[in-house]
Scaffold this active site. Sequence first.
Site, short mmCIF file in Angstrom:
data_model
loop_
_atom_site.label_atom_id
_atom_site.label_comp_id
_atom_site.label_asym_id
_atom_site.label_seq_id
_atom_site.Cartn_x
_atom_site.Cartn_y
_atom_site.Cartn_z
N GLU A 140 2.33 7.11 4.74
CA GLU A 140 2.95 8.34 4.25
C GLU A 140 4.30 8.55 4.95
OE1 GLU A 140 0.51 11.82 4.66
OE2 GLU A 140 -1.30 10.81 3.94
N GLU B 143 -5.24 9.58 9.10
CA GLU B 143 -4.74 10.43 10.19
C GLU B 143 -5.82 10.83 11.20
OE1 GLU B 143 -2.39 13.74 8.85
OE2 GLU B 143 -0.76 12.46 8.19
#
Length: 494
Positions: free
Chosen positions: A326, A229
């Site tokens: 995810e 991320e």
Amino acid sequence: MFDKIKQKIEKAKGALEHSDERVLASIPETSGLSKKDIYRNRYNHGVNLGGCFILEKWIYESVFDKGGDNEFDAVSSQVNHSSVDEAASKLTKHYNDYISKIDWNWLKNEAGITSFRIPIGYWHVGNGQLLDELPFEPLREVYSRAKPWDILKNLINKAAEYDIGVLIDVHGLPGGANTDMHSGCKNSSPSFFNKSKHIDKMVNVVLPFICRDACVNCENVIGLQVVNEAVFDNSAHGQKSYYSRAVAALNRIDPGLPVVISDGWWPDQWADWLGQTNLAAKVVVDSHVYRCFSAEDKGKDANQIINHLSESISWPRDRIDFVVGEFSCVLDEETWRKTAGNRDEWVRKFGKVQTSNFANVASWGWFFWTLQFQYGDGGEWGLVPMVKKGAIPRRPQGSPTVDENRVKEIINEHIAYWKDKGGDAMEHWRFEDGLRGAIADINAFAQFDNSRIGRWKALAMQRRAQYISRKGDSKYMWEWDQGFQRAIDEFGRY
């Protein structure tokens, strides 16, 4: 297993030795596949082991009982309250308790999980021995005694017993790729990409250590994720520098290892960059899909979110390989307050539509967040309840069906489509070669635990180069490209 595949291929070659040369073109392409190749290139039905190594209070809170909101502060509080030895023992107990709760048979045989994504921090690597001049250096002795790296390697070996692959995810970077607590420390800004000493340490020391010690000799390590991320950055100069250096360093050690980077919340930016740098064959881009955080999603009901998924999950799959590192089945309570009807039914629909969309655009598959929690089953964050409730599909066990009549129909459809568009001057046999070559690969992958082809872009680039070396290049190689992908779309899905 793979010796048998090779024997079948050799037998097929003998039977066809007097037939059309074009039929033989696809057969040598499959003969070199190893078990490691299939682990690294198959489509993933995966799950994250969130909270196993990188500590997150909302998942496992036992190590946070002396204070702290992130791992560095929590472990420091343990040391201050007791001792280095006791803090290390508590960490070791946590790792072992987490792993002991894994229901391996259920994951493999009921859910059909192919792989784990295991988030780790740079401080876990080598049991803390690489922490000189890095933020976790004060806790070196704790991790030296807790031995997370040894436990991770044992976990990788255990997963191999069940044909489960492992994506090692360097979730926590020094200085942070973002400001979230899963970076291990509280970071007021994501400074990693701006600190050359941190990038140098990761590229020159930490990542090569991981690759040599846990990737090269473990056939079920499917890739190495070098960031989690990364924050959005319009120019992303620091990110691009880190990624290019990381890929080069890892390629020198293990040329076939997939390297995973973050999409930085802008997938097309990385499709452009990978095309410009010719790294598309080596890199997979990780996109995270959550529909419970943004104000825009909170303002929608469940039906609106579900109906918008195909539009919002529309990445350029023809240019690079994507993976959903995810996702969950969670929607915000504001969304639920706007939604009429049975919540479980909406959750089932949400999960099914998500995974259906992933199958179209994320060639390396998906990893649900997450496997387990210290207390309870995690609800819509938990894999087990979501599989049992039918929101996350169990991976089918049947082998792919390739109907020769359908193959011929596809070939004839291609020829008919181009007939009045200059088709007589084209090389439609290349379309058939691509189609049949991919079918050969599909059948080979299925021999290992009913796997399906993933990393469509990387595999197609490899097969394309092999094909051109035998048949020569042509301005009509686009027909081969279409045939190869058509086979995957038609026959290579669950």
